[in-house]
Design a protein around this motif. Structure first.
Motif, PDB file in Angstrom:
ATOM      1  N   UNK A  79       3.477  10.200 -37.107  1.00 45.44           N
ATOM      2  CA  UNK A  79       4.069   9.452 -38.214  1.00 45.44           C
ATOM      3  C   UNK A  79       5.467   9.981 -38.531  1.00 45.44           C
ATOM      4  N   UNK A  80       5.681  11.300 -38.369  1.00 48.91           N
ATOM      5  CA  UNK A  80       7.007  11.868 -38.569  1.00 48.91           C
ATOM      6  C   UNK A  80       8.008  11.338 -37.559  1.00 48.91           C
ATOM      7  N   UNK A  81       7.590  11.252 -36.291  1.00 49.37           N
ATOM      8  CA  UNK A  81       8.468  10.690 -35.262  1.00 49.37           C
ATOM      9  C   UNK A  81       8.816   9.242 -35.579  1.00 49.37           C
ATOM     10  N   UNK A 132      13.783   5.782 -36.766  1.00 47.72           N
ATOM     11  CA  UNK A 132      14.500   4.776 -37.548  1.00 47.72           C
ATOM     12  C   UNK A 132      15.704   5.351 -38.284  1.00 47.72           C
ATOM     13  N   UNK A 133      15.819   6.661 -38.315  1.00 45.53           N
ATOM     14  CA  UNK A 133      16.897   7.305 -39.073  1.00 45.53           C
ATOM     15  C   UNK A 133      18.140   7.575 -38.233  1.00 45.53           C
ATOM     16  N   UNK A 134      18.146   7.156 -36.954  1.00 44.55           N
ATOM     17  CA  UNK A 134      19.287   7.408 -36.074  1.00 44.55           C
ATOM     18  C   UNK A 134      20.120   6.138 -35.929  1.00 44.55           C
ATOM     19  N   UNK A 135      21.419   6.257 -36.160  1.00 44.32           N
ATOM     20  CA  UNK A 135      22.312   5.117 -36.002  1.00 44.32           C
ATOM     21  C   UNK A 135      22.417   4.702 -34.534  1.00 44.32           C
ATOM     22  N   UNK A 147      10.258  12.214 -45.729  1.00 43.03           N
ATOM     23  CA  UNK A 147      11.569  12.794 -46.037  1.00 43.03           C
ATOM     24  C   UNK A 147      12.683  12.254 -45.150  1.00 43.03           C
ATOM     25  N   UNK A 148      12.325  11.540 -44.076  1.00 45.12           N
ATOM     26  CA  UNK A 148      13.345  10.936 -43.217  1.00 45.12           C
ATOM     27  C   UNK A 148      13.646   9.495 -43.625  1.00 45.12           C
ATOM     28  N   UNK A 149      12.874   8.953 -44.543  1.00 39.56           N
ATOM     29  CA  UNK A 149      13.093   7.576 -44.962  1.00 39.56           C
ATOM     30  C   UNK A 149      14.427   7.449 -45.692  1.00 39.56           C
ATOM     31  N   UNK A 195      16.109  18.884 -43.110  1.00 42.12           N
ATOM     32  CA  UNK A 195      14.923  18.380 -43.799  1.00 42.12           C
ATOM     33  C   UNK A 195      13.664  18.617 -42.963  1.00 42.12           C
ATOM     34  N   UNK A 196      12.556  18.865 -43.688  1.00 43.23           N
ATOM     35  CA  UNK A 196      11.254  18.844 -43.043  1.00 43.23           C
ATOM     36  C   UNK A 196      10.713  17.426 -43.123  1.00 43.23           C
ATOM     37  N   UNK A 197       9.724  17.131 -42.285  1.00 39.92           N
ATOM     38  CA  UNK A 197       9.211  15.762 -42.213  1.00 39.92           C
ATOM     39  C   UNK A 197       8.544  15.334 -43.510  1.00 39.92           C
ATOM     40  N   UNK A 198       7.754  16.248 -44.109  1.00 39.94           N
ATOM     41  CA  UNK A 198       6.977  15.852 -45.278  1.00 39.94           C
ATOM     42  C   UNK A 198       5.780  15.000 -44.849  1.00 39.94           C
ATOM     43  N   UNK A 199       4.907  14.662 -45.803  1.00 41.43           N
ATOM     44  CA  UNK A 199       3.733  13.845 -45.453  1.00 41.43           C
ATOM     45  C   UNK A 199       4.149  12.533 -44.803  1.00 41.43           C
TER      46      UNK A 199
END
Length: 490
Positions: A176-178, A183-186, A156-158, A148-152
């Motif tokens: 903002x992408x970081x 938050x997307x890592x277990x 896209x990581x949400x 996935x790309x980050x997106x605005x």
């Protein structure tokens, strides 16, 4: 060290009754180097061989790993190997490969798709593959790979929860992408980060300073295929061994601090994903016909012209106050001056430009001369713009004229419209990558110096917005200062 570790483990497994075939299978998975040699081939068809400087990183089991490297050192090959190895060795787990821009993600994920589909040992395990709306692979052992790309603003990581994150071209990722990526890592998951420094003191820079991560710095010079001729070519391209471009992209070092020219979040806010992208890519000998049925309006053309190896970029903007809307892009490769002139004339037939801005480098100056020789009408509309010159702007109350450096003022015109959200772009991965990577520094004289690199679209945008500014600025009062005559052409 790694060899001794695997030898001792193999001896232990042998003493436990594991037969030779089982021991071989275990070693082929336990050692990523052996795994790659068994399933990957180099460009000559021979089994893939690890370079000595690559081995420690390839065999790493670190939870946090950061690469700060030059270009063309084997980062993509390592990511490809790790993703394929995880597909075999990490059942019931999920991995995310993340980038900021589609230009960075597509080549890597397309390479993995071919690998999964064409490698006999991998193909039976592939259960599901999707390319849209994002890359998704699911395997028979329930391993899942996302791309996935980050997106605005990282949207896209949400909602993602993965066990392993691999971030490529990490220097381009927005703050903002970081924030969404973290938050997307277990819990207990791995985050491996790969980037080429650009001088910005951003999250990627701070990661390269974290004491709890493994750190690697691969210089382009370590690549066995890096020659003296290649080195001299890069020295000329970037302006010397001590230039920021050479330090960043060849040595893989941060160098002196730099600053981002544009806010990528503001740029992404100006991208209208519903707009069709009228785009042409041409090479010498290709025919070209401009779009037909263009509605009347005020159009502006910006041109950054190259010759031989350098590409050329033409961008067309429509004035729809308060917005400037990009309507068309023409990308040229290996075009001579005459052919570039012909394409501009063809575009003018369709759009009837109110003004044409051309970067007056060597190529641009030649084409501008040829266009202006066509007649008085072309002389009035063509602006050959010297990026290194001083330009006269509005009159001050005391009768003197404000003066600015041309490239700085053109850049400010873009920055102003981005912040006001009055530029509208169609989706364009090339432009997004250039806007994300464009940086500047301040020299000892206090002057802004823009880093050399791939900024051809940005320069075309600069020209288009500046000639729009010239065409639209308000009439001046009758009094004109004789101290600072306006000189905008050559």
């Amino acid at each position: 060290m790694e060899h001794e570790k695997y030898s001792s483990l193999a001896s232990f497994l042998g003493s436990c009754g594991v037969d030779r075939e089982g021991l071989t299978q275990w070693l082929d998975i336990a050692s990523r180097e052996r795994f790659a040699r068994a399933h990957f081939r180099d460009r000559n068809g021979a089994p893939w061989q690890v370079r000595p400087y690559q081995r420690p990183s390839l065999e790493s089991r670190a939870l946090r790993k950061v690469h700060c490297d030059g270009r063309d050192v084997g980062k993509t090959a390592e990511i490809e190997i790790i993703a394929c190895w995880a597909m075999v060795a990490c059942p019931d787990r999920e991995m995310l490969i993340a980038t900021q821009c589609e230009n960075h993600l597509f080549p890597l994920m397309n390479r993995l798709a071919r690998r999964f589909q064409q490698t006999p040992a991998f193909t039976p395990s592939l259960v599901e593959m999707r390319r849209s709306p994002s890359w998704h692979f699911r395997f028979s052992n329930n391993f899942v790979l996302w791309g996935r790309i980050a997106g605005p603003r990282g949207m896209n990581f949400q909602g993602m929860h993965v066990d392993w994150q691999i971030v490529d071209e990490a220097q381009e990722m927005t703050e903002s992408g970081w924030g969404e990526l973290y938050q997307a890592l277990n819990g207990g998951g791995r985050r491996w980060v790969y980037g080429v420094p650009n001088g910005l003191r951003n999250s990627f820079y701070r990661m390269t300073c974290q004491p709890d991560a493994e750190h690697y710095n691969w210089s382009s010079r370590e690549n066995p295929e890096f020659t003296d001729e290649k080195d001299q070519e890069l020295i000329r391209l970037y302006g010397g061994r001590n230039s920021p471009g050479y330090i960043h992209r060849v040595l893989g070092q941060h160098g002196e601090p730099s600053h981002a020219v544009f806010s990528l979040d503001e740029y992404l806010s100006c991208v209208d994903s519903s707009r069709p992208c009228c785009s042409f890519s041409l090479q010498e000998g290709d025919s070209f016909e401009a779009p037909e049925g263009i509605a009347p309006g005020r159009f502006y053309l910006g041109c950054d012209l190259g010759y031989a190896r350098d590409p050329s970029e033409f961008v067309v903007y429509r004035d729809a106050p308060p917005w400037l809307i990009q309507e068309c892009r023409v990308h040229l490769e290996k075009m001579n001056y005459k052919r570039q002139e012909e394409i501009i004339v063809e575009l003018d037939r369709a759009y009837r430009f109110s003004a044409i801005g051309i970067d007056a480098g060597n190529s641009g100056r030649a084409v501008a001369h040829m266009l202006m020789s066509r007649g008085q009408d072309w002389c009035a509309r063509v602006h050959a713009l010297e990026f290194g010159a001083m330009v006269d702007l509005h009159l001050m109350p005391d009768g003197r004229r404000a003066r600015r450096r041309a490239k700085e003022f053109m850049t400010e015109l873009i920055q102003r419209r981005l912040s006001e959200r009055t530029l509208i772009f169609p989706p364009d991965p090339d432009r997004e990558a250039q806007y994300a990577a464009h940086t500047y520094s301040v020299n000892a004289q206090g002057q802004i110096v823009y880093e050399k690199g791939d900024d051809h679209l940005i320069d075309a945008d600069r020209c288009a917005l500046f000639c729009h500014y010239l065409d639209q600025r308000e009439p001046e009062p009758a009094f004109r200062s004789s101290l600072a005559p306006e000189v905008l052409l050559f």
